[in-house]
Every structure is written in C-alpha cells, then in structure tokens.
Design a protein around this motif. Structure first.
Motif, PDB file in Angstrom:
ATOM      1  N   LEU A   1      27.628   8.114  27.395  1.00  0.00           N
ATOM      2  CA  LEU A   1      26.480   8.440  26.533  1.00  0.00           C
ATOM      3  C   LEU A   1      26.513   9.908  26.131  1.00  0.00           C
ATOM      4  CD1 LEU A   1      23.275   6.714  27.971  1.00  0.00           C
ATOM      5  CD2 LEU A   1      24.095   6.645  25.615  1.00  0.00           C
ATOM      6  N   GLY A   2      26.849  10.768  27.093  1.00  0.00           N
ATOM      7  CA  GLY A   2      26.937  12.204  26.793  1.00  0.00           C
ATOM      8  C   GLY A   2      27.908  12.451  25.654  1.00  0.00           C
ATOM      9  N   GLY A   3      29.070  11.807  25.735  1.00  0.00           N
ATOM     10  CA  GLY A   3      30.075  11.976  24.691  1.00  0.00           C
ATOM     11  C   GLY A   3      29.596  11.437  23.353  1.00  0.00           C
ATOM     12  N   MET A   4      28.922  10.301  23.392  1.00  0.00           N
ATOM     13  CA  MET A   4      28.466   9.696  22.130  1.00  0.00           C
ATOM     14  C   MET A   4      27.389  10.549  21.462  1.00  0.00           C
ATOM     15  SD  MET A   4      28.524   5.604  22.907  1.00  0.00           S
ATOM     16  CE  MET A   4      28.489   5.109  21.172  1.00  0.00           C
ATOM     17  N   TYR A   5      26.484  11.051  22.272  1.00  0.00           N
ATOM     18  CA  TYR A   5      25.457  11.931  21.691  1.00  0.00           C
ATOM     19  C   TYR A   5      26.101  13.209  21.148  1.00  0.00           C
ATOM     20  CZ  TYR A   5      21.540   9.085  23.312  1.00  0.00           C
ATOM     21  OH  TYR A   5      20.625   8.070  23.484  1.00  0.00           O
ATOM     22  N   GLN A   6      27.093  13.698  21.859  1.00  0.00           N
ATOM     23  CA  GLN A   6      27.767  14.906  21.410  1.00  0.00           C
ATOM     24  C   GLN A   6      28.408  14.687  20.039  1.00  0.00           C
ATOM     25  OE1 GLN A   6      29.916  16.199  24.732  1.00  0.00           O
ATOM     26  NE2 GLN A   6      29.595  18.349  24.287  1.00  0.00           N
ATOM     27  N   ARG A   7      29.054  13.554  19.878  1.00  0.00           N
ATOM     28  CA  ARG A   7      29.690  13.263  18.597  1.00  0.00           C
ATOM     29  C   ARG A   7      28.657  13.156  17.475  1.00  0.00           C
ATOM     30  NH1 ARG A   7      33.459  10.737  21.647  1.00  0.00           N
ATOM     31  NH2 ARG A   7      32.332   8.799  21.861  1.00  0.00           N
ATOM     32  N   ARG A   8      27.453  12.754  17.861  1.00  0.00           N
ATOM     33  CA  ARG A   8      26.392  12.615  16.850  1.00  0.00           C
ATOM     34  C   ARG A   8      25.594  13.911  16.688  1.00  0.00           C
ATOM     35  NH1 ARG A   8      25.689   7.506  15.733  1.00  0.00           N
ATOM     36  NH2 ARG A   8      23.538   7.711  15.053  1.00  0.00           N
ATOM     37  N   ASN A   9      26.087  14.939  17.373  1.00  0.00           N
ATOM     38  CA  ASN A   9      25.461  16.259  17.286  1.00  0.00           C
ATOM     39  C   ASN A   9      24.059  16.265  17.883  1.00  0.00           C
ATOM     40  OD1 ASN A   9      26.402  18.728  16.687  1.00  0.00           O
ATOM     41  ND2 ASN A   9      25.464  18.841  14.655  1.00  0.00           N
ATOM     42  N   GLN A  10      23.767  15.334  18.764  1.00  0.00           N
ATOM     43  CA  GLN A  10      22.484  15.331  19.469  1.00  0.00           C
ATOM     44  C   GLN A  10      22.721  16.057  20.795  1.00  0.00           C
ATOM     45  OE1 GLN A  10      21.990  10.832  18.193  1.00  0.00           O
ATOM     46  NE2 GLN A  10      20.133  11.519  19.217  1.00  0.00           N
ATOM     47  N   MET A  11      22.771  17.371  20.698  1.00  0.00           N
ATOM     48  CA  MET A  11      23.277  18.146  21.816  1.00  0.00           C
ATOM     49  C   MET A  11      22.331  18.155  23.020  1.00  0.00           C
ATOM     50  SD  MET A  11      26.054  18.620  20.495  1.00  0.00           S
ATOM     51  CE  MET A  11      26.973  19.631  21.623  1.00  0.00           C
ATOM     52  N   VAL A  12      21.041  18.090  22.779  1.00  0.00           N
ATOM     53  CA  VAL A  12      20.104  18.111  23.907  1.00  0.00           C
ATOM     54  C   VAL A  12      20.271  16.843  24.734  1.00  0.00           C
ATOM     55  CG1 VAL A  12      17.670  18.161  24.555  1.00  0.00           C
ATOM     56  CG2 VAL A  12      18.502  19.605  22.690  1.00  0.00           C
ATOM     57  N   ARG A  13      20.315  15.711  24.026  1.00  0.00           N
ATOM     58  CA  ARG A  13      20.518  14.435  24.728  1.00  0.00           C
ATOM     59  C   ARG A  13      21.867  14.421  25.430  1.00  0.00           C
ATOM     60  NH1 ARG A  13      17.526   9.982  23.410  1.00  0.00           N
ATOM     61  NH2 ARG A  13      18.392   9.250  25.385  1.00  0.00           N
ATOM     62  N   ALA A  14      22.850  14.969  24.740  1.00  0.00           N
ATOM     63  CA  ALA A  14      24.194  14.993  25.320  1.00  0.00           C
ATOM     64  C   ALA A  14      24.194  15.765  26.636  1.00  0.00           C
ATOM     65  CB  ALA A  14      25.170  15.624  24.338  1.00  0.00           C
ATOM     66  N   ARG A  15      23.590  16.922  26.622  1.00  0.00           N
ATOM     67  CA  ARG A  15      23.545  17.757  27.838  1.00  0.00           C
ATOM     68  C   ARG A  15      22.796  17.042  28.952  1.00  0.00           C
ATOM     69  NH1 ARG A  15      25.866  23.051  27.994  1.00  0.00           N
ATOM     70  NH2 ARG A  15      26.614  23.356  25.905  1.00  0.00           N
ATOM     71  N   GLN A  16      21.685  16.387  28.572  1.00  0.00           N
ATOM     72  CA  GLN A  16      20.902  15.672  29.586  1.00  0.00           C
ATOM     73  C   GLN A  16      21.773  14.604  30.263  1.00  0.00           C
ATOM     74  OE1 GLN A  16      17.659  14.174  27.278  1.00  0.00           O
ATOM     75  NE2 GLN A  16      16.350  15.965  27.648  1.00  0.00           N
ATOM     76  N   GLU A  17      22.488  13.856  29.437  1.00  0.00           N
ATOM     77  CA  GLU A  17      23.307  12.774  29.994  1.00  0.00           C
ATOM     78  C   GLU A  17      24.430  13.337  30.860  1.00  0.00           C
ATOM     79  OE1 GLU A  17      22.639   9.710  30.060  1.00  0.00           O
ATOM     80  OE2 GLU A  17      20.964   9.765  28.653  1.00  0.00           O
ATOM     81  N   LEU A  18      25.046  14.396  30.393  1.00  0.00           N
ATOM     82  CA  LEU A  18      26.148  14.962  31.165  1.00  0.00           C
ATOM     83  C   LEU A  18      25.646  15.587  32.468  1.00  0.00           C
ATOM     84  CD1 LEU A  18      28.331  16.435  28.277  1.00  0.00           C
ATOM     85  CD2 LEU A  18      28.758  14.370  29.623  1.00  0.00           C
TER      86      LEU A  18
END
Lengths: 444, 573
Positions: A215-232
């Motif tokens: 999920l972190g990677g997918m959010y990152q690709r979608r430029n949803q960086m806050v969500r990405a960081r949360q997941e990671l």
C-alpha cells in the motif's frame, strides 16, 4: 445402551481425530536432533505401501515426505499415482499444483488447480481459485490472477491473505497496463481496486506487514505521500523481526516432521484396518517426539480399534495431559466410560468434546440420547436436539427434537417440528407415527 | 590511428539528461545474441580461487568471498585482471594469494601479483579501483577480513600498500567498497561496507534436514560500515558517525555502489545488505547522508521482506536518463530490478520486465547492465552459485554450481532471456561470485571475467558479430578525481540517447573496465556526448566517430578518438 453400543462399533469414536499436526507443545528437542528425518520417514512409508500397494493416502504421505526434502520429481510421481488411484480426490491435485508452482511450472500448476475445481464442494472451491490466482501471478498473467482471486473471494475464500494477493496482482496489472498506450484508464481502475483489496487485507489483519508495504508503494506512485508514509511506518512497526536460527529449532523441525509423517502413515493404516501396524508406528512417533499430541491420539485410536480399552484410555489421557482440549481424546475416553456404564464420568467429557467440535452431529445426537435416557443436561436437551437437527436434518433428529419439545410441555412446537420434518420427508413412518401419537395425546 | 578534432564546448543550460529520448525497438529479426567462450586457459588466466573452506568448518565469510577488478595498471591500453582470494583457517606454508594478471598486449595474460606487490595472503573479499592521487594511474583498495589494503600505484609496475599510513587499514570483515567524491571537494572519499562480526572459535555446521551447511548470516551480528573522508593530504579520516551513515539499523553489507541515484547532482550510496534491509543513502553533496531505503522502495523485496542481497548494477537500462538498480539476491528471492521513476522512488519491475522466471532457485551475485550485443541497449548478465555444497540434497531445484543468466534488453522496458544461446560457458554451472565486464581483447565488445568460488576463474570472451557500432569513453577529470568517478555520460547516436555512469566498483565487490562502453547499433557516428563531471560541470562534444576509444578531458575543448590498441600478434580476433 443400544445407541451407545452402535457408536462404539462405528466410526463415531474416531471422527474427531483428523490429524492436522497443529496441536502440539513446543520447546523440547529429542535426542535424534540432527538426524535425517527424511530417511527415517521414508522407510515406514514404503513398507506401508508394500503392505497396501497403490493406496492413495499412503502415496500422498510418501509424496509429502519427498516434497519436504526437496525431491520434487519423486513427490510429483507419488502425487500423480495417488491421483490415478483416487480420481475423485482433490488433495493429490493440490499437492501436484504446489510442487509445480515451486518448480516454476506454472501452466502445470494451473491445470492441476483447474482439475481440482469440479471435485470440490462449493464452499471449498475458493482454495483452488486462490491457487489458480497465484499460479497466474507467477506466470506474469496479472489480470487473470486478479480474476481468479476475485472469484476465490466470491467463493467464500475470505481472509486477509486472499485480499492481499488480489491487491498484489492488481498492482502488477495496473503497472503493466500503464506502459501500454491507451490503457491508462484501465490501469487506474486496477490500481484503485488494488488499493481497496489491500485496505481490506489490513482491515482484516492490521499486522499484515506485506499489505502495508505494498500500500505504501501504491500510494507513493499516486503521489499520496502522507498516506504512503503512514503505511510504510505501519509496515516498519508491524514487521516481524528477523531472528537468529537456533540449533534446537532445526533439530526440532526434524523430529516434528518425523513424528508427523509416522502419524500420517498410522492414520492411513487405521483406515485400512491395519491396526497393529498403525499402533507400532504411532508408538514410534511417540518415541520420536513425546510432546507431539497427535502421536498419543493415534496411539489411542489404534488401541481402541484393537479393543484394548484400558491402554487406549491411558494414551488418550496422555494426550489430554498435554492438550486438555483435545477433542478426540475427550470424546473417546467418554465413550470408554459409557461402555463401562460410567455415565456420570462420561457425560462431562462428551459434552466438552462436542462443545469444542461444534459441527460433530453424532456428538449432539449422543447428548440428546443421554439427556433423554439418563436425564442428564435436562435443561439443555432442546439445545442439543436443535443443534443435531441443524447439522443433520434426519427423520430421527426431527423426531428427537419433537420428543424433547413435547417432554418439556411445548406440544405446539413439537407439532411444528414434526410437520416440518414431514415436509422434508413425506410419509416418513417415524414422523407420521410421532405426529399421530402427538395428535391423539392432544385430543385426550 | 588517433583523430584529434576541435568541437564546440557546450555548458548546458538545461537539464538535457532528463530529456526524453525516442525509443528504438528491435524488430523480430534481431541478430543472434553473442556467444561467449571461456578462454581463460588459452589466455593464461590460471587463477584458482580458494574459498577457505576446509570441508569441516563452516565460516560464514567463506560464502561471500570473491571480488575482482579490471584495470589497466600499467597504462598500456590493455586491461589487467586482479583477483581476490580466500584463506583457510590453517592456510599452510603457502597460503593462497590475491593475483594480478597483466594483459600482455598479445591477447594473453601473465601473473605478476608478487612482482607488483599486490599478492596479499590475507582473506580478501572485494576491491575498488580509482586513481586516488591524481597521478594518472589506477590505485587499488582491497577489503579483507584483517587489515584492508590501499595499493598505491607507483607507476613502474609495482604498488605500495599505504593503507595504514592513509588510515584505511580497517580490520573488520569488510566487503564492498567504493571511491567517490562525497563532498564535492575534488578528491575521492571511501565507503567500506562491512559484513558481520564473527568471533567464533569453532565452526560447526548448521544441519538443515540432516544436511550440513553454513549458518545463516542472521546468526551473526551485523558489522558497522565505514565512511572515510579524504583529507587531501594522503590521509583519510573516519566520518561514519558524523556523516549519518550510522543512523541506521546495522546491515550485513556486501555489494556497494555510488552514483547520483536521485538526479540531484550529488553522489549517493546504495548498499546491498545480506538478510537486512538495503540502504539507499542520499548524499547532500557536503558529506552528509540520509537513509531512504524504505521510502525509496529499494530496501526490501517485492513483499517487504529483507533480502539476502549480494551484488548491484547501477546504470540506466530503459533509456530515460535515470539510473536504475539491479540487485542480486539469495535463493527463493527474486532479483530486484529497481526502475527509477524520477520521484525519489523506485519500483521493482523484475516481474514486469521478464527477469523473474527461473530466478528463485538461484543464488545470484555478480551483475551488470552491459550492452553485450552493442545494439544500444544495456543487457543484463548475472553470475550465480550457491553457498552450500549440499544445497541440492535438500532442494532438487537448486544446486551448488549454477548457470549464469543473460537477458537481452528489448528496448521496451522488458528483457528476454538469451542464456541458452550464449554458449556452454554461460550454461555450464559454476559457483560464481564476482563478475567484471570489459573489453579484454580490445575488439569493441564487452567480455566478462568471472571469479568462481573454490574454482578456476573464467574469461568469457564475447564472440559476437561485429556488425554493430560501439565506443569506449575514457574520462579525465580535473583535480584529484582524475578518473572522474561519478561522472554521468550521455551518448546520442542514431536518434537516441543512452546514459552511463563511471563507477569505481560495481557488480559484486568488483570493478569493471574503467572505460565506459556504449553500443551504437547501426549508427555510423556519434552525434553528441555530454558529460556531467563529478564537480557538477557539464560539457558536450559533437560529431564524434564510432568504433573508437574517445578520451574526454574536463575543461578541454578537444577530444581524442583513437583506435583501441591492436594486438601485438596478428592471431585471433
């Protein structure tokens, strides 16, 4: 006591005892620590097959022994033979598929899962569909993988892992499509569905580290960086630590495997009526791993078949000493007590066994009989009869529930039960007779 | 023949490195991929590696030895080969030694390690090559389990170990190492990855399913890595703590590369760690680093698991101007193909790119993004070999010796496996570790040298057709970083641009040909070469010839285009 006697001579004793190897305590390391469990398991499996040539279950066990040792070709041969001997069994196909997957033979794995599908009841088809999804993923067929995994979910194969695998397949599918001009929309749809699947995985299993990572990677690709960081960050937090391999773990694994193999062979031999040989193997399993509860259970089961009741009770008791909720041991000790007319000793054991294995229809039926014939658990008689009927809607169970209701003064409910039974089994003599008797009683 | 030509010097006003390039996709009538022939014996490369395994004791270090280097230590235009060697617990009177094979110019090699004074008898793991003192010849750093060596090239065919005087004689179990200019001060600093702390006295085997083998790396504490800053006076100072490279969970370091991986103009570090998360240290160009492995997507495998990572290739495989990474991994783990997305984030495209199939049984080590067929696209070549001699006993899918894998770059983001057509030398299973790529016979295509653990080295001579064009580029930087380590080169020819970065070490604990190689396909000339030098300056040269060694010197408007040195004898290629 007629009913109790019937249970004794049928499979009623044993039906709880399917060995899944999951019930065992850990921590002890036997003297055979560094020994090679493969060779030690191989010989009894081959000997059992010599006594019962081409027996599918024994072939399956032999295949598993080869498989675990990484002898994939030998394992395949055993599973194929098991399949030939029992074409209606799905298990050899699952084993074949698993080996093919490990060998990277994805097309063959897919074929095995496809063959398993029609052999499975509807509520188990999800397992084969899940396997199909994995095989397609490994073959790089990400879209097809997603279709199978969706179907697995539709067939009731729930659990975070299925959602995770679906998310993984959709992520790969989306990334693959993205590079193909004209497929941007499809790629976006796949990505969104993939995120949904992964969110479902972590909703079901909040510590599913891989799902958070993806999920972190997918959010990152979608430029949803806050969500990405949360997941990671969650991934980092829930990720299990890497631990050193301990010598006793490797030794323990060998001992466990040996004991499990012997128990599986013994289980098959009991089914074949080869009780003496089964007992010998079960005892060998006990010697290999005294903490392996299933070995004690198999010993008890073999002794029971040999009608060596005292020894059987002792073996089952040893299983209970290690796992007080071991259902087969509770049940069969209870049955041994019944056989000796020790109903008071038997009753709590039988009740506990059935409460652990709630889908054991015969168990509820026996409890109904006990409540009726021995006035035990009188306040729960209706509950027992209802559960027995729910699991097995036989004329006898309709009749029993009607009798219990009637004896508790609920004649109307008794009538309803009999009518319902007759709707299902028109002209069934036992139910018709029961209804007539009830109506006559009510007239009087 | 040498061509000297004046050309206009461009200081680029826009980031041309990120300009999109037309994609050239081969049609189905691709020429066959080159075959490789093991010419080690014929060429006199007689090196035999000793892993140090004595058949009884299982030291984890024995599993990870095996880097090598291609360098031209005598500046004669012919590559020389340096092999590291292992060492038994009781090595006897004549311990195995590292070896230097001098390319004699006639196609053959001669061992000169003792004469050159680089025949280290310590247990060596890896090496890096760079001209650290700006005197025009390559120096050599060797990692050991024991004091590391810094062999300064004396320019007369000999080296002097100045590690102790330079402050780089580290004694931990060091593995990967790279020279790079971390702080933009013009000299080369040094990163040294360390593997594990092993203080055992006895080395009993680990029995898995009754078969003896090595204990997994996770049974050993990870050793701290080192960053050493060049003081500019011949000495290095340890700045590991100050620089930020220790602000991480300890990692069991192996392969290491340095390059500007996020395109911000500053050199970064990537470290392949064994059974611990890999590091991506982003540099600020002033000597400070921030670890971003997790957020960049390069720390773990596709499912978030720590990998048993070994080797690294860092080049641009897809022609988008961004450096990608291929990381080789242990059995049952896919190699990673980390494609740079341009947003400080990489995505693992191993499955999508077609390099995953058949990978799981392999233990992969040396790796290169190298254009083996000179078609203008970097192919992928991987050396494999298990570390447990009994591997096959517990898993039929795998084996101790393993075949190498070659993947042709299809030019569309995907690779096609071509190992089977590469000949017996690629297909024959070996227990390979380091692999280094370079043009040993100066015929314009890349050959490969493989160090095989406990076995003979291989020299894989590229027998490919010579239809496609090529060029080699020799960079001469300003100041002490004369090798221009870290420079990024863009070559435009035949309508497309490809990029290459100058490394001091890459692959698995190894160093490649110091000349940057580019295949040119059918292009008859090079339209432009642009260089972003390590100090950030950008220069471009136009209209250069193909099939030449092109020497570019920072700040000089001229380029030099010469033929590769011809063999002294007429025989052979």
């Amino acid at each position: 006591m007629k009913l109790i006697g019937k249970f004794l001579i049928t499979g009623g004793f044993l039906i709880l005892g399917a060995c899944d190897g999951g019930s065992r305590d850990r921590g002890r390391s036997g003297p055979a620590a560094a020994a090679d469990a493969y060779q030690q398991s191989l010989a009894p499996a081959q000997q059992a097959l010599a006594r019962h040539p081409r027996h599918p279950r024994l072939l399956q066990v032999l295949g598993a022994i080869h498989h675990r040792r990484g002898k994939f070709r030998e394992a395949l041969e055993c599973y194929r033979q098991a399949r030939r001997e029992d074409p209606e069994a799905a298990e050899p196909l699952f084993s074949l598929a698993e080996v093919h997957l490990q060998l990277g033979e994805n097309a063959e794995a897919m074929e095995a899962y496809r063959q398993a599908l029609p052999l499975l009841p509807a509520n188990e088809k999800g397992r084969a569909l899940f396997g199909l999804g994995q095989a397609c993923f490994n073959a790089g067929q990400f879209g097809e993988a997603a279709s199978h995994l969706r179907a697995a979910l539709g067939a009731g194969a729930g659990g975070a892992e299925v959602h995770y695998q679906l998310g993984k397949a959709l992520d790969a599918h989306s990334r693959g499509l993205k590079s193909i001009p004209g497929h941007e929309k499809e790629s976006e749809q796949a990505a969104l569905e993939g995120i949904q699947a992964l969110e479902a995985a972590v909703a079901q299993s909040p510590a599913h580290a891989q799902a958070h990572f993806l999920l972190g990677g997918m959010y990152q690709r979608r430029n949803q960086m806050v969500r990405a960081r949360q997941e990671l960050e969650t991934f980092r937090r829930v990720k299990p630590p890497s631990e050193a391999l301990k010598e006793e773990e490797t030794a323990r694994a060998e001992v466990t495997f040996l004991a499990r193999s012997l128990v599986q062979i013994a289980g098959a031999l009991i089914d074949l009526g080869d009780h003496g040989e089964a007992l010998a193997l079960a005892r060998e399993a006990v010697r290999a791993d005294g903490s392996f509860v299933e070995a004690r259970v198999l010993e008890g089961r073999a002794l029971l078949k040999l009608e060596r009741f005292d020894e059987a009770q002792q073996a089952y008791q040893q299983a209970l000493d290690r796992d007080r909720d071991q259902a087969e041991s509770l049940w069969n000790i209870g049955k041994i007590h019944l056989r000796r007319n020790r109903v008071q000793e038997a009753a709590p054991l039988l009740l506990k066994a059935v409460e652990i294995r709630k889908t054991f229809a015969e168990g509820w039926e026996l409890l109904v009989e006990l409540s009726q014939e021995h006035s035990l658990f009188a306040d729960r008689a209706e509950e027992f009869a209802t559960k027995a009927l729910g699991l097995r809607p036989s004329p006898k169970n309709y009749s029993n529930l009607a009798m219990v209701c009637f004896s508790q003064g609920n004649a109307e409910k008794s009538r309803q039960v009999l009518l319902e039974g007759l709707k299902r089994y028109p002209h069934e003599p036992e139910l018709e007779e029961g209804l007539r008797a009830l109506q006559q009683t009510l007239k009087r | 023949m040498t061509i000297k030509k004046k050309t206009s010097l461009h200081f680029l006003s826009m980031p041309l490195f990120l300009a999109s390039a037309p994609v050239l996709i081969w049609a189905d009538d691709r020429p066959p991929f080159p075959e490789f022939v093991d010419a080690a014996q014929e060429l006199g490369v007689t090196f035999v590696h000793d892993s140090g395994f004595d058949g009884k004791r299982y030291r984890v270090v024995e599993t990870v030895t095996g880097g090598l280097a291609l360098l031209d230590f005598d500046s004669d235009g012919w590559l020389d080969l340096y092999f590291t060697n292992g060492r038994k617990i009781e090595p006897g009177a004549q311990p195995p030694r590292n070896a230097l094979f001098r390319g004699q110019g006639d196609g053959t090699f001669k061992e000169v390690g003792a004469a050159a004074k680089v025949d280290d008898p310590e247990l060596s793991l890896g090496c890096a090559v760079a001209d650290i003192d700006g005197d025009g010849d390559p120096d050599l750093y060797v990692t050991n389990w024991g004091p590391n060596r810094l062999y300064r090239n004396n320019g007369d065919g000999t080296f002097t170990d100045i590690a102790a005087a330079a402050g780089v004689a580290l004694t931990s179990m060091d593995s990967g190492c790279v020279f790079f200019d971390m702080d933009g001060d013009g000299d080369l600093d040094l990163y040294v990855a360390s593997y594990v702390i092993d203080e055992q006295r006895e080395y009993p085997p680990c029995y898995v399913r009754g078969i003896p083998g090595y204990w997994p790396p996770r049974n050993y504490p990870a050793a701290p890595h080192h960053l050493l800053e060049n003081q500019g006076n011949g000495r290095f100072a340890e700045v590991s703590a100050l620089s930020g490279i220790r602000n991480v969970d300890p990692g069991r370091g192996l392969g290491t590369v340095s390059a500007d991986l996020n395109g911000d103009g500053h050199p970064d570090l990537y470290v392949a760690n064994d059974t611990t998360a890999n590091y991506l240290f982003l540099g600020d160009g002033k000597g400070k680093f921030t670890e971003t492995g997790l957020v960049s997507g390069t720390a773990y495998g596709e499912e978030g698991a720590e990998m048993g990572s070994m080797g690294i290739a860092a080049q641009d495989y897809d022609g988008d101007g961004r450096l990608d990474l291929c990381v080789t991994n242990y059995q049952n783990q896919l190699n990673n193909l980390f494609r740079a997305t341009g947003r400080d984030f990489f995505e693992d495209n191993a499955r999508l790119a077609g390099i995953a199939e058949g990978n799981l049984p392999e233990v992969a080590w040396g790796v290169g993004f190298v254009d083996l067929d000179n078609d203008g696209w970097r192919d992928l070549f991987i050396a494999n070999g298990h570390l447990n001699p009994g591997a096959h006993e517990i898993d039929q899918r795998t084996s101790y010796p393993q075949r190498k894998r070659a993947f042709r770059n299809l030019g569309n983001g995907r690779f096609e496996e071509v190992s089977r057509s590469c000949g017996a030398a690629v297909e024959t299973p070996r227990v390979s570790r380091g692999i280094a790529f370079g043009d040993l016979d100066n015929d314009g295509d890349l050959d490969a040298v493989v160090l095989n653990s406990g076995g003979k080295a291989e020299v894989l001579r590229n027998e490919g057709g010579k239809d496609n064009g090529w060029c080699f580029i020799r960079l001469i930087g300003a100041g002490l970083n004369r090798d221009a380590i870290g420079a990024l080169v863009a070559v435009t020819a035949g309508g497309r641009t490809q990029w290459g970065v100058r490394h001091s070490a890459e692959s698995y604990l190894s160093a490649n040909d110091p000349r940057l190689h580019f295949g040119l396909g059918q292009a008859r000339k090079i339209d432009q070469i642009e260089v972003r030098w390590p100090d950030g300056k950008r220069e471009a040269w136009k209209d250069l010839p193909a099939r030449r060694l092109i020497t570019l010197t920072e700040g000089k408007r001229d380029f030099e285009a010469s033929e590769l040195p011809a063999r002294k004898t007429a025989a052979g290629n």
